[in-house]
Scaffold this active site. Structure first.
Site, PDB file in Angstrom:
ATOM      1  N   ASP A   1      -2.167   6.102   6.606  1.00 10.83           N
ATOM      2  CA  ASP A   1      -3.266   5.339   6.140  1.00 10.83           C
ATOM      3  C   ASP A   1      -3.337   4.254   7.147  1.00 10.83           C
ATOM      4  O   ASP A   1      -2.747   3.477   7.313  1.00 10.83           O
ATOM      5  CB  ASP A   1      -2.661   4.674   4.652  1.00 10.83           C
ATOM      6  CG  ASP A   1      -3.593   3.889   4.261  1.00 10.83           C
ATOM      7  OD1 ASP A   1      -4.896   3.401   4.799  1.00 10.83           O
ATOM      8  OD2 ASP A   1      -3.655   3.360   3.068  1.00 10.83           O
TER       9      ASP A   1
ATOM     10  N   LYS B   1     -12.531  -2.493   5.713  1.00 10.75           N
ATOM     11  CA  LYS B   1     -11.827  -3.186   6.424  1.00 10.75           C
ATOM     12  C   LYS B   1     -12.197  -3.521   8.027  1.00 10.75           C
ATOM     13  O   LYS B   1     -12.453  -4.574   8.489  1.00 10.75           O
ATOM     14  CB  LYS B   1     -10.324  -2.892   6.585  1.00 10.75           C
ATOM     15  CG  LYS B   1      -9.513  -2.469   5.188  1.00 10.75           C
ATOM     16  CD  LYS B   1      -9.490  -3.588   4.079  1.00 10.75           C
ATOM     17  CE  LYS B   1      -9.259  -3.241   2.862  1.00 10.75           C
ATOM     18  NZ  LYS B   1      -8.324  -2.320   2.597  1.00 10.75           N
TER      19      LYS B   1
ATOM     20  N   TRP C   1       0.712  -1.055  -0.164  1.00  9.44           N
ATOM     21  CA  TRP C   1       0.074   0.266  -0.015  1.00  9.44           C
ATOM     22  C   TRP C   1       0.879   1.240  -0.023  1.00  9.44           C
ATOM     23  O   TRP C   1       0.525   2.307  -0.543  1.00  9.44           O
ATOM     24  CB  TRP C   1      -0.863  -0.066   1.211  1.00  9.44           C
ATOM     25  CG  TRP C   1      -2.103  -0.955   1.059  1.00  9.44           C
ATOM     26  CD1 TRP C   1      -2.269  -2.223   1.501  1.00  9.44           C
ATOM     27  CD2 TRP C   1      -3.035  -0.879  -0.229  1.00  9.44           C
ATOM     28  NE1 TRP C   1      -3.243  -2.648   1.083  1.00  9.44           N
ATOM     29  CE2 TRP C   1      -3.797  -2.034  -0.089  1.00  9.44           C
ATOM     30  CE3 TRP C   1      -3.145   0.016  -1.309  1.00  9.44           C
ATOM     31  CZ2 TRP C   1      -4.759  -2.540  -1.037  1.00  9.44           C
ATOM     32  CZ3 TRP C   1      -4.133  -0.375  -2.129  1.00  9.44           C
ATOM     33  CH2 TRP C   1      -5.015  -1.415  -1.947  1.00  9.44           C
TER      34      TRP C   1
HETATM   35  C1  LIG Z   1      -7.668  -1.612   1.289  1.00 12.40           C
HETATM   36  C2  LIG Z   1      -6.748  -0.447   1.292  1.00 12.40           C
HETATM   37  C3  LIG Z   1      -6.530   0.409   0.514  1.00 12.40           C
HETATM   38  C4  LIG Z   1      -7.444   0.557  -0.718  1.00 12.40           C
HETATM   39  O1  LIG Z   1      -8.602   0.959  -0.438  1.00 12.40           O
HETATM   40  P1  LIG Z   1      -9.688   1.056  -1.542  1.00 12.40           P
HETATM   41  O2  LIG Z   1     -10.725   1.359  -1.071  1.00 12.40           O
HETATM   42  O3  LIG Z   1      -9.662   0.251  -2.219  1.00 12.40           O
HETATM   43  O4  LIG Z   1      -9.138   2.417  -2.188  1.00 12.40           O
HETATM   44  C5  LIG Z   1      -5.606   1.256   0.863  1.00 12.40           C
HETATM   45  N1  LIG Z   1      -4.700   1.063   2.026  1.00 12.40           N
HETATM   46  C6  LIG Z   1      -4.829   0.121   2.812  1.00 12.40           C
HETATM   47  C7  LIG Z   1      -3.963   0.255   4.009  1.00 12.40           C
HETATM   48  C8  LIG Z   1      -5.775  -0.753   2.704  1.00 12.40           C
HETATM   49  O5  LIG Z   1      -5.926  -1.819   3.481  1.00 12.40           O
END
Ligand SMILES: *Cc1c(COP(=O)(O)O)cnc(C)c1O
Length: 370
Positions: A178, A202, A104
């Site tokens: 993030d 998530k 990521w």
């Molecule tokens: C799932 C995830 C993303 C991407 O999320 P989207 O909703 O597909 O844009 C980005 N960063 C992390 C850490 C993730 O787990």
């Protein structure tokens, strides 16, 4: 058969939440409408939004000088929206710093490079992302507009176990994280960050909702790029209380139910204790046998996403099939990593991890008897 869903995302939600949503599907609180059918500016939905914002702030302990924004676009869209809003915080020629800890981070870096000059201050790519680079090896810029980390790498299974202190070396650059895949799984001192952001699918609710928590002073000064779409300009979104455009109303409603569920569970501190116990149960077993393997250094292991491997990859399909027969779903690892991955978010009960460990033992015994 009890089903336990180990998906990395979109992921398991608390059963009580889904049951309540089902009961309220056709008629929310006597309004005669489904939440999906309501005006986002009507008093019914406004009450849902306000409760969700209030409960989220309370759960995470968001200080009063931070805005909580509910957006669309997911964390991948934020990879562009962040530089559009903040790359020029310290002037148009300033750089931004990224720490590369996994898949990521790689995506975030690649996207940011389309908007500004990116300096990768540390990377564990050469170590196949098996460990968060030690803080004393980071080569931070002296005056970046911000420093970005991914505090839980969902695919690789590494997680920051501390909040890096970067202020002194970077002339007080804001730290941006993030937190998509571990938000509300552990206590967090939000005041140490300039911005935290994540997609909901998530650990919070359905896909479609993106949460951005931003310190108010970072919204002032007019440094957002003129090319930044208004719907993604944090200042405009904040000034309109997340109602500049239509927010993802149903996803916000479900997230709000999850926040109420979390409060009933005892809040984030209680969830963190459960998540520690769940992760310890799984890692302890994986460490106790050569039949399975984890590749992540002990100090960087994620409590939420646990990639693991069978010593004999030829057994992968049989392992997954047997798991499915027992109601243990979505254990296949990400295609870039291979092997298996168990995501054990807040909504995964201890019983789910116990059932997985029982199956790990049984599968191992069965294969060794052959
Ligand atoms: C799932 C995830 C993303 C991407 O999320 P989207 O909703 O597909 O844009 C980005 N960063 C992390 C850490 C993730 O787990």
């Amino acid at each position: 058969m009890t089903i336990f869903n180990f998906s990395a995302g979109p992921a398991v939600l608390p059963k009580e939440v889904l049951q309540q949503a089902a009961a309220e599907m056709l008629d929310w609180h006597g309004s005669g409408m489904s939440v999906m059918e309501m005006s986002h500016r009507g008093k019914e939905f406004m009450s849902i939004l306000e409760a969700a914002q209030r409960d989220f702030r309370e759960l995470l302990g968001v200080p009063s000088n931070y805005k909580v924004l509910f957006l669309q676009g997911g964390a991948i869209a934020e990879n562009a929206i962040i530089p559009m809003n903040l790359a020029h915080l310290k002037g148009q020629s300033a750089t931004v710093d990224y720490i590369n800890t996994g898949s990521w981070s790689v995506k975030s870096i690649k996207e940011a490079k389309r908007y500004c000059d990116v300096h990768v201050a540390a990377s564990s790519e050469a170590q196949h992302f098996a460990q968060i680079p030690a803080r004393d090896t980071w080569q931070l810029s002296s005056n970046p507009s911000y420093v970005h980390i991914c505090s839980n790498e969902t695919i690789d299974g590494v997680e920051f176990q501390y909040t890096p202190d970067i202020a002194a070396e970077t002339n007080n650059a804001p730290l941006i994280a993030d937190v998509s895949s571990h938000i509300l799984s552990r206590e967090m001192d939000v005041s140490k960050y300039g911005v935290i952001y994540g997609g909901a699918q998530k650990n919070i609710g359905p896909a479609g909702l993106t949460i951005v928590v931003v310190r108010e002073d970072l919204l002032e000064g007019g440094h957002a790029m003129t090319s930044c779409p208004s719907a993604f300009n944090w200042k405009i979104v904040a000034d309109n209380d997340s109602m500049y455009n239509t927010p993802p109303t149903y996803a916000i409603y479900i997230a709000g139910l999850v926040f109420q569920w979390l409060k009933k569970q005892g809040g984030v501190a209680a969830m963190e204790q459960r998540n520690i116990a769940k992760a310890a149960l799984l890692y302890d077993y994986l460490d106790s046998t050569d039949f399975y393997q984890t590749k992540i250094a002990a100090d960087s292991r994620s409590r939420m996403n646990v990639p693991f491997f069978l010593h004999d990859h030829a057994l992968n399909d049989a392992f997954l099939e047997g798991a499915k027969e027992r109601g243990l779903l979505q254990l296949k690892g990400h295609k870039s990593v291979g092997g298996m991955r168990a995501s054990i978010y807040n909504a995964m009960p201890l019983e789910g991890v116990q059932a997985l460990v029982t199956y790990l033992k049984e599968f191992e015994k069965r294969e060794q008897r052959k």
